[in-house]
Design a protein around this motif. Sequence first.
Motif, PDB file in Angstrom:
ATOM      1  N   MET A 114       0.906  -1.178  -0.047  1.00  0.00           N
ATOM      2  CA  MET A 114      -0.113   0.173   0.126  1.00  0.00           C
ATOM      3  C   MET A 114       0.981   1.440  -0.165  1.00  0.00           C
ATOM      4  N   ALA A 115       0.367   2.105  -0.593  1.00  0.00           N
ATOM      5  CA  ALA A 115       1.425   3.767  -0.798  1.00  0.00           C
ATOM      6  C   ALA A 115       1.284   4.249   0.685  1.00  0.00           C
ATOM      7  N   GLY A 116       2.233   5.021   0.717  1.00  0.00           N
ATOM      8  CA  GLY A 116       2.308   6.052   2.008  1.00  0.00           C
ATOM      9  C   GLY A 116       1.628   5.639   3.073  1.00  0.00           C
ATOM     10  N   GLY A 117       0.881   6.596   3.481  1.00  0.00           N
ATOM     11  CA  GLY A 117       0.337   6.495   4.979  1.00  0.00           C
ATOM     12  C   GLY A 117      -0.610   5.462   5.084  1.00  0.00           C
ATOM     13  N   THR A 118      -1.255   4.465   3.918  1.00  0.00           N
ATOM     14  CA  THR A 118      -2.070   3.620   4.327  1.00  0.00           C
ATOM     15  C   THR A 118      -1.762   2.279   4.566  1.00  0.00           C
ATOM     16  N   ALA A 119      -0.351   2.241   4.779  1.00  0.00           N
ATOM     17  CA  ALA A 119       0.003   1.091   5.248  1.00  0.00           C
ATOM     18  C   ALA A 119      -0.378   0.486   6.589  1.00  0.00           C
ATOM     19  N   GLY A 120      -0.801  -0.432   6.950  1.00  0.00           N
ATOM     20  CA  GLY A 120      -0.847  -0.947   8.430  1.00  0.00           C
ATOM     21  C   GLY A 120      -2.309  -0.517   9.083  1.00  0.00           C
ATOM     22  N   GLU A 121      -3.241   0.214   8.088  1.00  0.00           N
ATOM     23  CA  GLU A 121      -4.408   0.248   8.761  1.00  0.00           C
ATOM     24  C   GLU A 121      -5.517  -0.604   8.345  1.00  0.00           C
ATOM     25  N   THR A 122      -5.185  -1.858   8.957  1.00  0.00           N
ATOM     26  CA  THR A 122      -6.055  -2.966   8.848  1.00  0.00           C
ATOM     27  C   THR A 122      -7.195  -3.105   9.694  1.00  0.00           C
ATOM     28  N   GLY A 123      -7.538  -2.136  10.638  1.00  0.00           N
ATOM     29  CA  GLY A 123      -8.894  -2.385  11.567  1.00  0.00           C
ATOM     30  C   GLY A 123      -9.855  -1.358  11.246  1.00  0.00           C
ATOM     31  N   LYS A 124      -9.741  -0.707  10.139  1.00  0.00           N
ATOM     32  CA  LYS A 124     -10.918   0.395   9.802  1.00  0.00           C
ATOM     33  C   LYS A 124     -12.345  -0.629   9.621  1.00  0.00           C
ATOM     34  N   SER A 125     -13.014   0.103  10.286  1.00  0.00           N
ATOM     35  CA  SER A 125     -14.631  -1.014  10.254  1.00  0.00           C
ATOM     36  C   SER A 125     -15.301  -0.534   8.947  1.00  0.00           C
ATOM     37  N   ASP A 126     -16.203  -1.520   8.629  1.00  0.00           N
ATOM     38  CA  ASP A 126     -16.918  -1.302   7.467  1.00  0.00           C
ATOM     39  C   ASP A 126     -18.036   0.001   7.957  1.00  0.00           C
ATOM     40  N   PRO A 127     -18.264   0.972   7.073  1.00  0.00           N
ATOM     41  CA  PRO A 127     -18.768   2.320   7.333  1.00  0.00           C
ATOM     42  C   PRO A 127     -20.136   2.406   7.453  1.00  0.00           C
ATOM     43  N   ILE A 128     -20.860   1.439   8.046  1.00  0.00           N
ATOM     44  CA  ILE A 128     -22.294   1.241   8.107  1.00  0.00           C
ATOM     45  C   ILE A 128     -22.987   2.375   8.462  1.00  0.00           C
ATOM     46  N   ILE A 129     -22.689   2.778   9.628  1.00  0.00           N
ATOM     47  CA  ILE A 129     -23.346   3.995  10.211  1.00  0.00           C
ATOM     48  C   ILE A 129     -23.037   5.181   9.278  1.00  0.00           C
ATOM     49  N   SER A 130     -21.897   5.580   8.797  1.00  0.00           N
ATOM     50  CA  SER A 130     -21.542   6.716   7.933  1.00  0.00           C
ATOM     51  C   SER A 130     -22.412   6.434   6.746  1.00  0.00           C
ATOM     52  N   ARG A 131     -22.933   5.335   5.941  1.00  0.00           N
ATOM     53  CA  ARG A 131     -23.668   5.142   4.969  1.00  0.00           C
ATOM     54  C   ARG A 131     -24.980   5.453   5.432  1.00  0.00           C
ATOM     55  N   LEU A 132     -25.435   5.040   6.614  1.00  0.00           N
ATOM     56  CA  LEU A 132     -26.720   5.292   6.909  1.00  0.00           C
ATOM     57  C   LEU A 132     -27.037   7.000   7.320  1.00  0.00           C
TER      58      LEU A 132
ATOM     59  N   TYR B 107      13.233  27.197   7.927  1.00  0.00           N
ATOM     60  CA  TYR B 107      12.135  26.783   7.882  1.00  0.00           C
ATOM     61  C   TYR B 107      11.776  25.898   6.440  1.00  0.00           C
ATOM     62  N   CYS B 108      12.422  26.215   5.852  1.00  0.00           N
ATOM     63  CA  CYS B 108      12.197  25.554   4.124  1.00  0.00           C
ATOM     64  C   CYS B 108      12.801  24.337   4.461  1.00  0.00           C
ATOM     65  N   CYS B 109      13.873  23.944   5.497  1.00  0.00           N
ATOM     66  CA  CYS B 109      14.423  22.745   5.644  1.00  0.00           C
ATOM     67  C   CYS B 109      13.571  21.842   6.278  1.00  0.00           C
ATOM     68  N   TRP B 110      12.821  22.353   7.399  1.00  0.00           N
ATOM     69  CA  TRP B 110      11.990  21.603   8.237  1.00  0.00           C
ATOM     70  C   TRP B 110      10.611  21.142   7.248  1.00  0.00           C
ATOM     71  N   LEU B 111      10.085  22.212   6.331  1.00  0.00           N
ATOM     72  CA  LEU B 111       8.872  22.085   5.672  1.00  0.00           C
ATOM     73  C   LEU B 111       9.055  20.754   4.709  1.00  0.00           C
ATOM     74  N   ALA B 112      10.370  20.806   4.173  1.00  0.00           N
ATOM     75  CA  ALA B 112      10.700  19.705   3.223  1.00  0.00           C
ATOM     76  C   ALA B 112      10.365  18.271   4.210  1.00  0.00           C
ATOM     77  N   TYR B 113      11.013  18.056   5.094  1.00  0.00           N
ATOM     78  CA  TYR B 113      10.741  16.996   6.142  1.00  0.00           C
ATOM     79  C   TYR B 113       9.344  16.754   6.424  1.00  0.00           C
ATOM     80  N   GLU B 114       8.356  17.805   6.361  1.00  0.00           N
ATOM     81  CA  GLU B 114       6.943  17.602   6.800  1.00  0.00           C
ATOM     82  C   GLU B 114       6.363  16.965   5.397  1.00  0.00           C
ATOM     83  N   VAL B 115       6.869  17.126   4.378  1.00  0.00           N
ATOM     84  CA  VAL B 115       6.404  16.707   3.000  1.00  0.00           C
ATOM     85  C   VAL B 115       6.465  15.075   3.064  1.00  0.00           C
ATOM     86  N   VAL B 116       7.740  14.731   3.596  1.00  0.00           N
ATOM     87  CA  VAL B 116       8.034  13.291   3.455  1.00  0.00           C
ATOM     88  C   VAL B 116       7.403  12.516   4.609  1.00  0.00           C
TER      89      VAL B 116
END
Length: 534
Positions: free
Chosen positions: A1-19, A463-472
Amino acid sequence: MAGGTAGETGKSDPIISRLANEDKKWFYQKPNLLYLYLMLFPTCMGIELTSGFDSQMINALQIVPFWKKYFGDPQGALKGIIAAAYSLGAILSLPFIPIINDKFGRRWSIFGGSVIMVIGALVQGFSVHVGMYIVARMILGFGIPTCIVSGSSLIGELAYPKERPILTSLFNVAYFVGQIIAAAICFGTNNIQSDWAWRIPSLLQICPSLLQITFVFFLPESPRWLITKDRSDEARAILEKYHGESDRGAEFVAAEFAQMQTTIKLELEASKKSWTDLFKTAGMRRRVLITTMLGLFTQWSGNTLISYYLGDLLKMIGFVDTTYVQKINVSIACWSLVCGATVSLLVTKIRRRVMYLACTISLLLCYIAWTVSMERAQTAAQAGTPNNAANIATLFFIYAYSPCYNMGYNALTYTYMVEVWPYAERSSGIAFFQLFGRLAGFFTTFVNPIGLNSVGWKYLISYCCWLAYEVVFVYFFFPETFGRTLEELAFMFEDKELADQANAAVEKVLNQQNAETISLGGEKGRAEVRENVA
């Protein structure tokens, strides 16, 4: 999985969200929900008025002649500690926040924090020397985190799921309203020829807290907090009143209540209600890492330069007239409000990771351009040949900064924190975010004037250096939380089995509701047949 989606295995089926999304009624068509949202604005939404007021007031008062005269025109470290004292006071209060929230609930926590801020504003307005002024700002800072943690949580825990992301995103927009009010007040008192030029704004910082004290008990308590205190009947009654006004209201409330009860029960079984809960599992440690970095990002992205030291920045590019600088102050605050409110309305349309990546990348590009224009402006000024084009470009990038920052670090901050943390650890998690945000705020507001005085435009390179780290970091570690209720995200870094148990409780309720509907339909049909025969 790309980027920050890795390891998100416990997300619940969005039943209430759909309702919730199937509900076609707008909130203003629901009298109880409309009342709830109107009450949230002067109480929970109004909390960040104080923070916005504070940052702009300190920014503006540094331009007021009588403030500088009374306190001896503070420079360097003293100037830094006056601004940073607010964050220092906040840091001191953070260990107590989860305890207070758990024991007294969201509303009493907001009330208590507001009373402390009233005391701080009074001491600030009647200060007789710089030490007293610094202590007053620490008292103000001591009260604000309790209100922020409780208020942001209460918005998320009371709002109807369909509108929750917008409401939690608007929470931070009040910061800019506070900035505008403070900038306008300081602009109005700038020409008063006495100490009241700074005492009036300092005393008026009392107003947002008085609003919270007045209106907070017109709000219901968090249903989730009531469930943890074995007051489930009260919790269900609140949900029925405020979430049960749709066409399928009874069905929705029954399913939502079952999801809350089951999820909170599972959370509390594994929770010791202590700070150690934040570090005991891999999922919790990932939340802590994200929270820590987000706290740093919200304060180390260059925003405190504009919030607290705009006068110094403008002086570096040749704008020294106090009236003109105050006008720029007001205009930047108004522009920030427009940007913040606009972006907040997009949080139900655009995914969280997309918004955060757009925020960090645009901030980096903006700061690089700002650094270049500032270098050109300062080099020309030192050579005795002012570069008006560079001065105007620098001012442009100061304005351009606001929409870039608001895309993520304003609009999504508390929406994201409420979504990332499950109920049992939510107060501790948001308090942890506040801890690192306040530490970062204290450090940067203290260091900024020293850095600007010592190396001028070169300071912006850091600040430029720190902002580059934030992107990563955002790309690799931030999870996607878009389109789900709080309970559907509660176990996203944990075992999928826990999420499935919560879903099973929801499905059981829905199946019972459907069976009852079918049974009632059959009875109605048989009655109609009997009536026709007769």
